[in-house]
Scaffold this active site. Structure first.
Site, PDB file in Angstrom:
ATOM      1  N   HIS A  40      74.766  87.710  83.346  1.00  0.00           N
ATOM      2  CA  HIS A  40      75.059  86.380  82.809  1.00  0.00           C
ATOM      3  C   HIS A  40      75.740  86.554  81.454  1.00  0.00           C
ATOM      4  O   HIS A  40      75.436  87.487  80.708  1.00  0.00           O
ATOM      5  CB  HIS A  40      73.774  85.569  82.588  1.00  0.00           C
ATOM      6  CG  HIS A  40      73.314  84.795  83.773  1.00  0.00           C
ATOM      7  ND1 HIS A  40      71.983  84.442  83.948  1.00  0.00           N
ATOM      8  CD2 HIS A  40      73.981  84.252  84.823  1.00  0.00           C
ATOM      9  CE1 HIS A  40      71.857  83.742  85.066  1.00  0.00           C
ATOM     10  NE2 HIS A  40      73.055  83.622  85.605  1.00  0.00           N
ATOM     11  N   CYS A  96      67.417  82.709  77.708  1.00  0.00           N
ATOM     12  CA  CYS A  96      67.173  82.358  79.117  1.00  0.00           C
ATOM     13  C   CYS A  96      66.091  81.273  79.234  1.00  0.00           C
ATOM     14  O   CYS A  96      66.161  80.421  80.122  1.00  0.00           O
ATOM     15  CB  CYS A  96      66.730  83.581  79.907  1.00  0.00           C
ATOM     16  SG  CYS A  96      68.030  84.791  80.201  1.00  0.00           S
TER      17      CYS A  96
END
Length: 273
Positions: A169, A267
């Site tokens: 990511h 996150c």
């Protein structure tokens, strides 16, 4: 120099890790045979929330759902810019049900939600800089989703190619230090990106902080900044020192249990702008 950095009050959305576990493997950090210390994960997450509030930030929470162990990673649920919500469509089938519950929260909070047609994993791969969206692709979010986000927000979207599966990511390889339009800057780990994408970042952010692989594997790039305080993994010591030299205030928060699932501070943190 520290006093010249001005924090901006943020609004964060989180999800308690009540059902957090590593039950499948969808990135190189995840190993289902590794046990999660659920009590420790709860303690670490609660400390993150206490730290945000102690620094003046507001925190909202989505109710966790049994059977969705990765729902704690709220950043993947959406991207919110100017009160407009661009939702998620996860690459992994195991995570796709999460979108329904986050969409429900946003709608109940008074937001309209756009559901993407292409795979898009929220702030995991779409990072707002204050001027444009930096958008990662290569492992999860697709370039089609980048185009869709640009049409939805009417903001420039800069596509960046991720090439290292350990940094699957964008928010594992890059974070924004200051999203004010007159002083925005970033931190990134160059080797996570293709050569062309590195050139783009060098042109857009000539004064960016460049991190080492050691800092990146400690999830030091999965940090959250309010413009002055940088909430950062404690093992990213060199990066924290570099930031302090530039006038930022590193605030160490240990989320080591979440690293077992390839997650960290960012996150677990969705920002509502």
């Amino acid at each position: 120099m520290t006093d010249s950095r001005v924090p901006r009050r943020r609004r964060f959305l989180v999800c308690e890790p009540r059902h957090f576990a590593v039950q499948y493997a969808i990135n190189p950090w995840m190993h289902p045979d590794v046990q999660v210390d659920v009590d420790l994960a709860q303690e670490q997450w609660q400390e993150l929330i206490r730290t945000y509030r102690a620094h003046g930030h507001s925190v909202d929470s989505v109710e966790p759902v049994a059977g969705l162990p990765d729902m704690v990673f709220a950043a993947n649920s959406a991207v919110v810019v100017d009160g407009r919500v661009f939702g998620s469509l996860f690459h992994a089938t195991e995570r796709r049900p999460e979108s329904v519950h986050y969409d429900k929260w946003f709608k109940q909070a008074g937001f309209a939600v756009h559901r993407p047609e292409s795979v898009c994993e929220g702030e995991g791969d779409l990072v707002w800089t204050g001027r444009y969206l930096l958008a990662g692709h290569g492992f999860r979010t697709t370039r089609e989703a980048h185009r869709e986000a640009q049409e939805f927000f009417g903001r420039p979207v800069i596509s960046l190619n991720l090439v290292d599966p350990y940094f699957y990511h964008l928010d594992t390889a890059l974070f924004v230090l200051d999203d004010s339009t007159d002083g925005n800057n970033i931190v990134y780990y160059p080797e996570a990106f293709s050569p062309g994408s590195r050139e783009v970042l060098e042109r857009l952010f000539p004064d960016a902080v460049r991190a080492t692989r050691e800092d990146a594997t400690a999830f030091g790039l999965n940090s959250v900044s309010d413009g002055r305080h940088v909430f950062i993994a404690p093992r990213a010591e060199a990066l924290a020192g570099n930031l302090a030299e530039r006038g930022y205030v590193p605030v160490a928060v240990d989320l080591s249990e979440f690293l077992k699932a390839g997650g960290g501070i960012k996150c677990c943190t969705q920002e509502i702008r």
